[in-house]
Write an enzyme that holds these catalytic residues in place. Structure first.
Site, short mmCIF file in Angstrom:
data_model
loop_
_atom_site.label_atom_id
_atom_site.label_comp_id
_atom_site.label_asym_id
_atom_site.label_seq_id
_atom_site.Cartn_x
_atom_site.Cartn_y
_atom_site.Cartn_z
N THR A 137 48.00 38.57 74.97
CA THR A 137 48.00 38.55 76.44
C THR A 137 48.13 39.95 77.02
O THR A 137 47.62 40.23 78.10
CB THR A 137 49.12 37.62 76.96
OG1 THR A 137 48.97 37.44 78.35
CG2 THR A 137 50.50 38.19 76.67
N HIS A 176 61.51 75.46 94.23
CA HIS A 176 62.63 74.70 94.81
C HIS A 176 62.40 74.46 96.31
O HIS A 176 63.35 74.29 97.07
CB HIS A 176 63.96 75.43 94.60
CG HIS A 176 64.20 75.85 93.19
ND1 HIS A 176 64.66 74.99 92.22
CD2 HIS A 176 63.98 77.04 92.56
CE1 HIS A 176 64.75 75.64 91.07
NE2 HIS A 176 64.33 76.87 91.24
N ASN A 232 46.76 56.97 98.42
CA ASN A 232 46.20 55.81 97.71
C ASN A 232 46.12 56.09 96.22
O ASN A 232 46.48 55.24 95.39
CB ASN A 232 44.81 55.48 98.27
CG ASN A 232 44.12 54.37 97.50
OD1 ASN A 232 43.58 54.59 96.42
ND2 ASN A 232 44.11 53.17 98.05
N SER A 292 40.30 35.56 63.40
CA SER A 292 39.93 35.85 64.80
C SER A 292 40.12 37.32 65.13
O SER A 292 39.34 37.92 65.87
CB SER A 292 40.78 35.01 65.75
OG SER A 292 40.55 33.64 65.56
N ARG A 312 44.74 41.73 77.00
CA ARG A 312 43.83 41.28 78.06
C ARG A 312 44.02 42.05 79.37
O ARG A 312 43.25 41.88 80.31
CB ARG A 312 44.00 39.77 78.29
CG ARG A 312 43.36 38.93 77.18
CD ARG A 312 43.47 37.45 77.45
NE ARG A 312 42.78 36.67 76.44
CZ ARG A 312 41.49 36.35 76.48
NH1 ARG A 312 40.74 36.74 77.50
NH2 ARG A 312 40.93 35.63 75.51
N LYS A 318 46.00 61.21 114.66
CA LYS A 318 46.36 61.29 113.24
C LYS A 318 45.15 61.37 112.30
O LYS A 318 44.19 60.62 112.42
CB LYS A 318 47.19 60.08 112.84
CG LYS A 318 48.53 59.98 113.54
CD LYS A 318 49.58 60.83 112.84
CE LYS A 318 50.23 60.02 111.76
NZ LYS A 318 51.25 60.77 111.02
N ILE A 319 45.24 62.32 111.35
CA ILE A 319 44.36 62.35 110.18
C ILE A 319 45.28 62.40 108.97
O ILE A 319 45.76 63.46 108.58
CB ILE A 319 43.41 63.57 110.18
CG1 ILE A 319 42.62 63.66 111.48
CG2 ILE A 319 42.45 63.50 108.99
CD1 ILE A 319 41.77 64.91 111.59
N SER A 338 45.80 56.10 112.75
CA SER A 338 46.99 55.34 113.13
C SER A 338 46.61 54.33 114.19
O SER A 338 45.77 54.60 115.05
CB SER A 338 48.07 56.28 113.67
OG SER A 338 49.09 55.56 114.34
#
EC number: 4.3.2.2
Length: 460
Positions: free
Chosen positions: A339, A169, A307, A121, A342, A299-300, A293
């Site tokens: 597994t 820093h 994300n 396989s 996959r 808010k931007i 918001s």
């Protein structure tokens, strides 16, 4: 079966499903089955042409096999899955499916007995995964990396000479330019991209423990080592001649290690851009109908970079297990890699979602020149570096400590700096240079370095 993204457990197939549509043709269960069906039939073609097998191989046989590959459908995939419920073995189910398909178009042909001949396989699976990674690298990952680098370079070149206060820093430091700070990332990404392109994607087809036992026993006159090499390389893969039952997955570890390095560079990039937006060095172009918001109308938020950072982190977390686990298998093989393998599509999916977010975020950025200059002009103390360097050039002792006492931890204005420079006993031409120096024009080779990189970059 519930097809709506609303009922998906994973956000990959739910909230972000529209962003990963192209991956479904590479990493879905359907795609995996199609890759394996294709490999089984290509192997069948390869061995049935060997004179030792004495198979009557004509146009009808060729057309039959090609049609099964070309017309592979959702119905075919479901038929294989039904067979798997009985056999509890995915690859054996593919073998039975193919025998049934071939029988329908050729009848009881001698070629039926050669389906999955001499294979384990893993001979089929490793080649399928190799092709999946090869296609995803070529068609999905590299184009997105190129696009990210292009967008970064575009902003960098446009603002190659726009001065910016550096921070080491988190504190004010020697100035750079917007362009140079972005090019630092473009260079890092290009370097990884070159390495990624050159990673050899390996494959093997050599039987149950890597020694061609069944193949050699049945047809000892055939040079199976050579046949294996010819077959693997015909798929556009590099041949691994020495394996156990499984291809050892070292190349997969290399593949995802490089992917993780790029993701880590991009996490660094996301955080830096997030910080620059917070400092108002960049503004974001607002979209009319978007809301930042639920309660603060003004808010931007830098949501694209946030994300991206989150999804890159998820991808790298899974990669960490992949690269540690996959090169390890007990003796000639155990099933623990199955597994894990996959989930390679999941890893790439999280990365793709992140890359799309970065590109979207980059297109919203606008450099806030006035804010950059305001910040620079608030920190004249950074000119202590060039002043003490010139003083040392002319043998003036203890210059560092003298300037440290004037500037460290203090609010330093242009008047303080100019007064100090005027007091120096250095050649007039050097003093004039220092008097003309400002935080805004103390930029070294920043702008030139951007142009040098652009001229030498392989990505135009």
């Amino acid at each position: 079966m519930i097809a709506s993204p609303l009922f998906a457990i994973s956000p990959i197939d739910g909230r972000y499903s529209s962003k990963v549509i192209k991956l479904r043709n590479i990493f879905s269960e359907y795609a995996f089955l199609k890759f394996r069906v294709t490999i089984e039939l290509l192997w069948l073609k390869k061995i049935s042409l060997l004179q030792e097998f004495k198979i009557v191989y004509n146009k009808d046989v060729l057309n039959c096999l090609d049609r099964i590959i070309d017309n592979f459908s959702k119905k075919d995939a479901l038929e294989i899955k039904i067979l798997e419920k009985k056999t509890n073995h995915d690859v054996k189910s593919i073998e039975y499916f193919l025998q049934k398909k071939i029988f329908k178009c050729l009848g009881n042909h001698d070629i039926l007995g050669l389906v999955h001949f001499g294979c384990t396989s893993e001979d089929i699976n490793n080649l399928a995964y190799a092709l999946m990674l090869k296609v995803s690298r070529r068609d999905i990952i590299l184009p997105l990396w190129n696009k990210i680098i292009f967008e970064i370079k575009k902003i960098a070149l446009l603002h190659h000479n726009v001065p910016m206060l550096s921070r080491t820093h988190g504190q004010p430091a020697t100035p750079s330019t917007i362009g140079k700070e972005l090019i630092n990332f473009a260079y890092r990404l290009e370097r990884q991209l070159k390495q990624f392109k050159n990673i050899e994607i390996l494959g093997k087809i050599n039987g149950s423990t890597g020694n061609y036992n069944a193949l050699h026993f049945s047809h000892s006159s055939v040079d199976w080592h050579k046949i294996s090499q010819e077959f693997v390389t015909s798929l556009g893969l590099f041949w691994n001649p020495y394996t156990t039952q499984i291809e050892p997955h070292d190349f997969i570890s290399e593949f995802f290690s490089c992917l993780a390095r790029v993701n880590t560079i991009l996490i660094n990039f996301n955080r830096d851009i997030w910080g620059y937006i917070s400092l108002q060095y960049f503004n974001q172009t607002p979209k009319l109908d978007e809301i930042g918001s639920s309660v603060m109308p003004h808010k931007i938020n830098p949501i694209d970079f946030e994300n991206s950072e989150g999804n890159l982190g998820l991808s790298n977390a899974i990669i960490s297990h992949l690269i540690e686990k996959l090169p390890i298998s007990r003796w000639q093989r155990d099933l623990s890699d199955s597994t894990v393998l996959r989930n390679v599509g999941t890893v790439i999916a999280y990365s793709i979602i992140a890359y799309d977010s970065i590109i979207l975020g980059l297109k919203k950025l606008k450099v806030n020149t006035s804010r950059l200059l305001q910040d620079l002009n608030h920190h004249w103390e950074i000119l202590a570096e060039p002043i003490q360097t010139v003083m040392r050039k002319y043998g003036i002792n203890d210059t560092y400590n003298e300037l440290k006492n004037i500037t460290r931890g203090k609010r330093v204005t242009s008047d303080i700096i100019l007064k100090y420079v005027n007091s120096l006993k250095i050649p007039r031409n050097e003093k004039e240079k220092l008097l003309q120096l400002t935080p805004e024009n103390y930029l070294g080779l920043s702008s030139k370095l951007v142009k040098i990189f652009n001229n030498s970059s392989e990505l135009k």
